[in-house]
Write an enzyme that holds these catalytic residues in place. Sequence first.
Site: not given
Length: 440
Positions: A10-11, A38, A42, A278, A300, A421, A429, A437
């Site tokens: 990745a890196a 590459s 995960c 890593d 990445n 919402y 909420w 809250r």
Amino acid sequence: MKYVIIGGDAAGMSAAMQIVHNDPQSEITVLEKGTIYSYGQCGLPYVVGGLIESTNDVIARTVESFRSKYGIDARTLHEATAVDSSSRTVSGTNHETGQPFTVSYDRLLIATGASPVLPTWKGAASQMVHVLKTIPDTNRLIADLEQEHVKEVVIIGAGYIGLETAENIHRLGKRIRIIQRGSHIASMFDADLSERLHQEAERHGVLLTLNEEVEAIGKGRITTNQNSYPADLIVASVGVRPNTAFLKKTGMNMLQNGAILVNDRLETSIPGIYAAGDCASHFHLVKQKPDYIPLGTTANKQGRIAGLNMAGKSRSFKGVTGTSVMKFFNLIAASTGLTEQQAREENISFKTSTIQAKDKAGYYPDAAPLHVKILYAPESRRLLGGQAIGENGAEKRIDVLAAALFNQMTVDELEDLDLSYSPPVNGVWDPIQQAARRAT
């Protein structure tokens, strides 16, 4: 300009692509000790469980594509064993020929990743013990799980990989036991939130063995400091260690665990040498100091930024808040920032607000519980962290909290956010605003 990258995942390859795009005259050599470039580590637990058909499906780009399409000298089975910063060379062994090699560089990136830790248990070298980090690890585990006698599987360690692997092997019809030396699984959550994961494990018949440490592994058994349990196959998932031992003689500054200390440009303490992923440190925005949180997203990002800086395009890595998410059977569990334990370790004063809300409007037919917890500073009321666990929507809330942490918001300012919402997806909420809250 000669660029050398040690590590082809990745890196390393994120950096390589940035160099390709930003320095047309570049000469890039990548040294990879394995044979695969590459790929998405995960995704490997889901290959084990059959949700992803093959390990080939998690490979983003083949070695040949880097060579033919981008002109990168992408080498395989080339293990770097030494770096000489005075002569600007990397040396090692070509495991295909058995011959030594030496390559020179103008700029060097260390992207060697990390390897699973395998403690010195008696019998740890047994063929029944597996780790899950690479594609060869995955293929070997799948082959052994297919053996008819394998019915009892023990997972040692209950972090992300351990829990994801447990779920996916359970999918194959195996009996699963998780052994964790701590008091609760998923230590990236506080115990009160992790209890939801305990209940989910029990609902699916997963046996939890807590507060016990493994001492020995024998034929068909695993022994802890308190008991002995049947085990036909074992997966050890107790953490990782940065692959940096070969750099000790360079005098490069490192964290105590061996992660390479880098600045915001991903430069190490040695001019011309960068590190990412890593094997590198990650600046923690809440702790305000270098940390080690090895995640694919960070690898990445760091690789991309390291590549830009190596190619002369100034870009800084802003840091991490430790944001992560996982699926465990029917639950999504996500977190960002500090847990209570981490805050105590950093001597940071905190208060908490915890609620059980609904993941959508309470009157909507399939509204389900969503547990949310936020941590904040008592005086400044600045947000310090958050955790969320539920069947739906935990990741949405944690992503909002991660953005709030990045911008150093207070818990009171969470109430002012204009969040979406609609009854099928949220209440009037939002649960994180309900938690805010309650803190108010």
